[in-house]
Every structure is written in C-alpha cells, then in structure tokens.
Write an enzyme that holds these catalytic residues in place. Structure first.
Site, short mmCIF file in Angstrom:
data_model
loop_
_atom_site.label_atom_id
_atom_site.label_comp_id
_atom_site.label_asym_id
_atom_site.label_seq_id
_atom_site.Cartn_x
_atom_site.Cartn_y
_atom_site.Cartn_z
N CYS A 119 -41.37 42.54 7.95
CA CYS A 119 -40.52 41.49 8.53
C CYS A 119 -39.06 41.92 8.39
O CYS A 119 -38.58 42.14 7.28
CB CYS A 119 -40.75 40.18 7.81
SG CYS A 119 -39.56 38.90 8.28
N ASP A 166 -9.44 5.56 -8.34
CA ASP A 166 -10.27 5.10 -7.23
C ASP A 166 -11.06 3.86 -7.63
O ASP A 166 -12.25 3.92 -7.92
CB ASP A 166 -11.20 6.23 -6.78
CG ASP A 166 -11.74 5.99 -5.38
OD1 ASP A 166 -11.28 5.04 -4.72
OD2 ASP A 166 -12.62 6.75 -4.97
N LYS A 177 6.02 8.82 -7.55
CA LYS A 177 6.96 7.70 -7.47
C LYS A 177 8.33 8.16 -7.94
O LYS A 177 8.43 8.79 -9.00
CB LYS A 177 6.48 6.56 -8.38
CG LYS A 177 5.10 6.04 -8.03
CD LYS A 177 4.59 5.03 -9.06
CE LYS A 177 3.19 4.57 -8.68
NZ LYS A 177 2.55 3.77 -9.74
N SER A 206 0.87 -1.18 0.00
CA SER A 206 0.00 0.00 0.00
C SER A 206 0.90 1.23 0.00
O SER A 206 2.12 1.11 -0.07
CB SER A 206 -0.93 -0.02 1.21
OG SER A 206 -0.16 -0.12 2.37
N LEU A 207 0.31 2.38 0.06
CA LEU A 207 1.09 3.63 0.00
C LEU A 207 0.87 4.43 1.27
O LEU A 207 -0.21 4.41 1.86
CB LEU A 207 0.63 4.47 -1.20
CG LEU A 207 0.93 3.92 -2.58
CD1 LEU A 207 0.18 4.73 -3.63
CD2 LEU A 207 2.42 3.95 -2.85
N CYS A 261 -43.34 33.33 11.69
CA CYS A 261 -42.01 33.70 11.20
C CYS A 261 -41.05 33.92 12.37
O CYS A 261 -41.37 34.68 13.29
CB CYS A 261 -42.11 34.97 10.36
SG CYS A 261 -40.50 35.62 9.90
N GLU A 302 1.21 10.44 -10.98
CA GLU A 302 0.10 9.71 -11.60
C GLU A 302 -1.20 9.98 -10.85
O GLU A 302 -1.18 10.13 -9.63
CB GLU A 302 0.37 8.19 -11.54
CG GLU A 302 1.74 7.80 -12.03
CD GLU A 302 2.03 6.30 -11.86
OE1 GLU A 302 1.16 5.56 -11.36
OE2 GLU A 302 3.15 5.90 -12.24
N GLU A 321 -5.17 -0.88 -11.63
CA GLU A 321 -6.42 -0.57 -10.94
C GLU A 321 -7.59 -0.82 -11.88
O GLU A 321 -7.63 -0.30 -12.99
CB GLU A 321 -6.39 0.92 -10.54
CG GLU A 321 -7.42 1.31 -9.53
CD GLU A 321 -6.95 1.09 -8.07
OE1 GLU A 321 -5.89 0.45 -7.87
OE2 GLU A 321 -7.65 1.56 -7.17
N CYS A 332 -43.21 33.64 4.89
CA CYS A 332 -43.62 34.56 5.93
C CYS A 332 -44.55 35.58 5.29
O CYS A 332 -44.25 36.12 4.22
CB CYS A 332 -42.38 35.25 6.51
SG CYS A 332 -42.74 36.83 7.30
N LYS A 346 -3.39 12.74 -1.15
CA LYS A 346 -4.83 12.51 -1.24
C LYS A 346 -5.64 13.79 -1.46
O LYS A 346 -5.31 14.84 -0.90
CB LYS A 346 -5.33 11.86 0.04
CG LYS A 346 -4.63 10.55 0.36
CD LYS A 346 -5.33 9.37 -0.26
CE LYS A 346 -6.53 9.00 0.58
NZ LYS A 346 -7.11 7.74 0.13
N ARG A 351 -6.13 -7.70 -4.77
CA ARG A 351 -5.04 -7.44 -3.85
C ARG A 351 -5.17 -8.26 -2.57
O ARG A 351 -4.19 -8.74 -2.02
CB ARG A 351 -5.00 -5.94 -3.52
CG ARG A 351 -3.95 -5.57 -2.52
CD ARG A 351 -3.87 -4.06 -2.38
NE ARG A 351 -2.85 -3.69 -1.42
CZ ARG A 351 -3.02 -3.66 -0.12
NH1 ARG A 351 -4.18 -3.98 0.40
NH2 ARG A 351 -2.03 -3.30 0.68
N CYS A 378 -40.23 37.86 12.47
CA CYS A 378 -41.19 38.94 12.76
C CYS A 378 -42.46 38.45 13.43
O CYS A 378 -43.28 39.27 13.85
CB CYS A 378 -41.53 39.69 11.48
SG CYS A 378 -42.61 38.77 10.37
N TYR A 405 -0.29 0.30 -13.59
CA TYR A 405 0.53 1.37 -13.01
C TYR A 405 1.86 0.89 -12.45
O TYR A 405 2.64 1.69 -11.94
CB TYR A 405 -0.24 2.18 -11.97
CG TYR A 405 -0.85 1.41 -10.85
CD1 TYR A 405 -0.09 0.63 -9.98
CD2 TYR A 405 -2.23 1.47 -10.62
CE1 TYR A 405 -0.65 -0.07 -8.95
CE2 TYR A 405 -2.82 0.77 -9.59
CZ TYR A 405 -2.02 -0.01 -8.76
OH TYR A 405 -2.59 -0.70 -7.73
S1 IVH Z 1 1.24 2.25 -6.91
C1 IVH Z 1 4.13 0.08 -4.40
N1 IVH Z 1 -0.14 3.82 -8.49
O1 IVH Z 1 -3.64 2.97 -4.31
C2 IVH Z 1 3.14 0.96 -5.01
N2 IVH Z 1 -1.28 2.72 -6.74
O2 IVH Z 1 -2.88 3.19 -1.47
C3 IVH Z 1 1.82 0.33 -5.16
N3 IVH Z 1 -3.68 3.17 -6.68
O3 IVH Z 1 -3.54 -0.43 -3.55
C4 IVH Z 1 0.74 1.18 -5.62
N4 IVH Z 1 -3.73 4.49 -8.44
O4 IVH Z 1 -5.04 0.28 -5.46
C5 IVH Z 1 -0.17 3.01 -7.43
N5 IVH Z 1 -1.23 5.22 -10.00
C6 IVH Z 1 -1.27 4.40 -8.94
C7 IVH Z 1 -2.46 4.10 -8.25
C8 IVH Z 1 -2.42 3.27 -7.14
C9 IVH Z 1 -4.45 3.91 -7.49
C10 IVH Z 1 -4.17 2.43 -5.49
C11 IVH Z 1 -3.82 0.98 -5.47
C12 IVH Z 1 -3.11 0.73 -4.18
C13 IVH Z 1 -3.50 1.94 -3.38
C14 IVH Z 1 -2.44 2.26 -2.37
#
Ligand code: IVH
Length: 525
Positions: free
Chosen positions: A377, A61, A235, A25-26, A353, A57, A117, A371, A259, A80, A356, A169
């Site tokens: 009023c 969502d 990145k 995850s990030l 009202c 990038e 994604e 009113c 975010k 995932r 008034c 990605y």
């Molecule tokens: S890179 C090691 N790039 O964000 C890096 N993730 O919070 C792995 N996501 O689970 C993720 N757009 O579902 C990456 N351009 C993007 C993304 C992306 C959406 C999602 C992805 C990941 C989540 C992490």
C-alpha cells in the site's frame, strides 16, 4: 457563618436595580495593531508624548456585578443587566464566601459601589458538573454559564452550594471620592485593604510595549490559571486622566479589552476523507472550510476512528463546532444539528483502502480499521519511509513528505532498503530538487549507515515498538540476529515486553518480506 449568609425562602423573581452609575462595556482589540492605535489615541487626547502608565488586568470570564456598601455594610448586589438596569441578586451574592458582608479597616466612602466579576474556578466547575451528572441533571457547558446560572438561582440555598468566587476590578458611584487615591492601582489596593478580593495578577505597566508583553505573558499562563480568562484589560492608571478622556457611547476611552483568540469556532464539513497510517490504520479526517480558532487556521481535523465519527454523527455538509485550546490538537466538539442541511451526507467506512484498494478489515471488538495491503500500500509505504527517515529513527536530514511522495510515486523506492541504492542523478531530476540538494541527501543517507541498534530497531516501525522498547530489546539481545530468531517466550524475558508486544515482534520478523528488506539493508551496510 453560612446561616447568616443564606436567606430564607426562595424569592419569586428578582427585582430590578438601576445602577447609580451605568455599568459600561469595553471596546475590544483583537490584534496588537489595535492596541498600538489605542495607546496612540490616549496619548494624543491627553497631549502626552511619553509612555502612559496603565493597569493591566486579566479579563475574567464570568459575569459583571455591582455591590453597594453603605456605612461599610453590603446593602445590595445586582447583575449588570443592560448596563443601566440589572437584576437584584443580593441574597445570592451574600452566599459567596469572598463577598464581604462588612468592609474591614477604615477610610471607605459612606456609600461605595464596587464593580467586579463573579466567576467559577475550573476545579469547582468540574466537580459541580460531576455532581450534576451523577444526579442525572443537566450539565453546564462552561464555567461562565455555570457562574451565571448559579447566580440567577431563585433559591439562594442552591447558589450557596455552587463554588462561586469574585474579584473586584473597579469602583462605581462613591459618596464621596475626595479621599480616594488618585490612581486605579492604588484604588484597587484600597479595596483590597477593605477586605475585597482583587486579582493578584493585575499589574502596573508603563508604555504600550509593556502592555503587549503582559498580554503574551497572560496568554502563556492561561492554561495553568484556575479560572478562565478571555483576554486582558488595559486601563489608564491616572484617574484625572480617565476623567479627561471620558466615554464614547457605552465604553470608556481610557480602557480597552485585548481579547484572546476564540478557542471555539463554527465551520462547515466540506468532506470526510480516510487517511492510511504507517500501521495501516484507516482514520477519518474531516475537511473543513478553513476557520481561525485559537489563533491558527484549521482546515483538517482528525475524527480518530470510525466509532468516534459515528458517535459525533458528523456528516458532510454539517456545521460543526471546532475547538483548539492552547497547544492542543483541534477537535470537533459537536455537530450543530439545528443547522444540518437536508442533503447532509452520511459517511461509510470504506470497504477498500483509498490508497491501494486492498480490503479494509476491522476485527470484531476492535476500534481501529486497517488496510490489509501492508507494504504494497503506497500510503503505508510512505508513512513507513517517513518514520524510517525521521529524526529519532535513522535521522536522514532532508527526506521529507514531498520527496518521499515523489520517490514512491515515481517507483524509485518501495521500502527503506531502496533508499541506499538511490543515485544523485535520479534525485536531481525530481521536482524541486537540484544538484546541491540531491548531493546533500545522498550524503545524509550515507551518514545514516552509521546508526545504533536501538535507532535501527525503532526505525523498522514494528507495531508496539517505540523508542523505549527498542532500547531494552537492543540491550537484552545485543544484536539483531538473536532478536530476529527469538520466539515469544524468549521475547517475554525482556523487561516490559508482555504477550501483546512479543506477538507483534515475532510476527514482524516471521514475515518473509520484512526479513528480505532487513537482509537488503544489511547488505547495503
Ligand atoms: S472593567 C469601565 N476589568 O468585561 C470598565 N472589566 O467587556 C468596565 N471584565 O462587563 C469594565 N474582567 O464583565 C473590567 N479586569 C476587568 C474585567 C472586566 C472582566 C468584564 C466585565 C465587563 C466586560 C466588558
């Protein structure tokens, strides 16, 4: 061919897949300061002074998937899951038209894991929900839930009818990466060359200021994209640098998600009050425990009218979901019924009202309660004065809400004509006013005597008469006098004036109080 993509009978359940390389995850950043700190850490760890090259990038969502290609063929696809183990959804992924079953071109590793994604475009989401509604089925709350729900269908034939797409990605495990390019941007280009879709909004950017500029650009474009994003991802572009930076627990040190502010938030309804507008419309307004949503703090939200309040069943003490997307005015999406306290109070439409005390009337069949106090009023008087002075009406600079409140509350001004008798000394004695601002205001009132007929008509605040109608009325009648005596039939000779508008205009000029105010305005010049 679709028949090649859709498999046979529904599978009873999904098998599980252990990812060859964990799906990380990030870390999240919500403020620019956190992005500056991220860039600082990266430079420090790499021992670099100059600006870093990044790939920026959109953060799509949807839901993360991993596709495994062997000898250029799609072998397996998985969600995932917990990052280590996911669900095997190959049959469903195969139904997505933008998922290639075979890679194109050449140069791909013998075994290639591609991460990306899966998402549902907004237009497809709206159309799909409309179909579900017509069929009396349950709707999805948003495109992300719809994408997740569609990909986890046990029957791939159902998934095939859902408008899913995906973007690649990143790479996962590869066998071997010796021949792959040395930067992330070039690797994405390679993926694209093999027929894998890559988001066209990805950009190579240099230095942290450029990251922030990218974020702002994407925020501004967010509403016009045909898919949802919940931020952007930065990145480090150089793969060797990524390897040197490594990971902390479950997230890489070489990437961060910046975010977007959440567009929905939960908060409590502290009270429901009723505001009275210029035309006397009595509008319920929910007073909220202040909450940050869509990047601004919201503490008041209009419920528009009493029917709307009833439909949403908003009660004092309720927890509500508030939404504010882009520049849109905040709204109450719904009440969180599960969290309704035992002592939540229902709200009744006031019979009198709040400003008034005159009766509130709601003609049968009408949505809006009003009113009946009209210009007696103070709330309506305030709004009428505010409108009269506004920029597109008489344009009296400096006559704002606070000052109008003071003038009305002090009994100095009852109607617009009273403004023209105000003395600088009176104004200078009001709270937060000095001699200078009093003199400026007197001068602004003075200047407003030289206005135009359309502006004057608009400033009167006749119901149904906006700027455009005021202009056509002025053009048609040429002067105030003939307009004031025109009957409904004569008024309907004016382009775009129908029975509803002509009735309002005739009623306005028939009202003796209005005629008297107009006479005094004319006498004041
Ligand atoms: S890179 C090691 N790039 O964000 C890096 N993730 O919070 C792995 N996501 O689970 C993720 N757009 O579902 C990456 N351009 C993007 C993304 C992306 C959406 C999602 C992805 C990941 C989540 C992490």
């Amino acid at each position: 061919s679709p028949t090649q993509r859709v498999g046979g009978a529904p599978s009873p359940a999904f098998g599980s897949v252990t990812h060859r390389e964990p799906m990380l995850s990030l870390e999240n950043a919500f403020e620019e300061g956190e992005v500056l700190a991220f860039d600082h850490r990266v430079r420090e760890r790499l021992g670099l002074d100059g600006p870093i090259v990044y790939c920026a990038e959109p953060k799509l969502d949807g839901l993360a998937v991993s596709l495994l290609y062997e000898d250029g063929r799609l072998i397996r696809g998985a969600t995932r899951g917990d990052g280590t183990t996911g669900e095997e959804v190959t049959a469903n992924l195969r139904t997505i038209p933008s998922v290639p079953l075979r890679l194109q071109g050449k140069g791909w590793p013998q075994a290639l894991e591609v991460r990306g994604e899966v998402y549902m475009p907004r237009a497809g989401f709206a159309a799909m929900n409309a179909r579900l509604q017509a069929a009396g089925e349950r709707l999805f709350a948003n495109p992300r839930n719809a994408a997740a729900g569609s990909l986890r269908q046990l029957d791939a034939r159902v998934t095939a009818r859902r408008p899913l797409r995906w973007f690649a990605y990143a790479l996962g495990a590869v066998e071997s990466d010796a021949d792959l390019p040395a930067t992330h941007v070039e690797r994405l280009a390679a993926l694209r060359g093999w027929g894998l879709p890559v988001c066209p909004l990805n950009e190579r950017v240099v230095g942290v200021e450029a990251l922030l500029a990218y974020y702002r650009r994407m925020q501004a474009r967010r509403a016009e994209l045909d898919y949802d994003i919940d931020g952007v991802v930065y990145k480090v572009d150089d793969i060797a640098a990524q390897q040197r930076l490594g990971f902390v627990s479950r997230a890489p040190r070489w990437a961060i998600a910046h975010k977007s502010p959440a567009e929905e938030a939960r908060t409590q309804v502290v009270d429901v009050v009723f505001n009275v507008g210029r035309t006397g419309a009595v509008t319920p307004v929910a007073k909220l425990a202040p909450v940050s949503v869509g990047g601004v703090t919201v503490s008041n939200v209009s419920l528009h009218n009493f029917d709307e309040l009833r439909r949403k069943d908003v009660r004092i003490g309720d927890t509500v979901i508030v939404r504010r997307a882009g520049d849109v005015i905040p709204e109450v999406v719904r009440v969180v019924i599960e969290q309704r306290p035992g002592d939540a109070r229902e709200v009744a439409l006031p019979s009198h009202c709040p400003a008034c005390g005159a009766a509130v009337v709601r003609p049968p069949g009408e949505v809006i309660a009003r009113c009946s106090g009209q210009l007696s009023c103070p709330a309506q008087r305030r709004q009428a004065l505010l409108h009269f002075a506004s920029r597109r009406a008489m344009d009296i600079d400096g006559l704002g809400e606070k000052l109008i409140d003071a003038l009305v509350d002090g009994g100095y001004v009852h109607d617009p004509a009273d403004l023209y008798g105000l003395q600088a000394e009176t104004l200078a004695a009001l709270p937060r006013m000095g001699e200078k601002s009093a003199a400026n205001l007197v001068a602004a009132i003075e200047r407003s005597r030289a206005t135009t007929l359309p502006r004057f008509l608009y400033a009167l605040g006749i119901p149904e008469v906006g700027e455009a109608t005021a202009r056509t009325l002025a053009q048609h009648f040429g002067d105030l006098e003939p307009l004031m005596v025109a009957d409904e039939a004569a008024l309907q000779m004016v382009p775009d004036v129908g029975p509803a508008v002509s009735a309002q205009i005739a009623a306005f000029f028939a009202e003796s109080h209005n005629r008297e105010v107009i006479a005094r305005l004319r006498a004041a010049g």
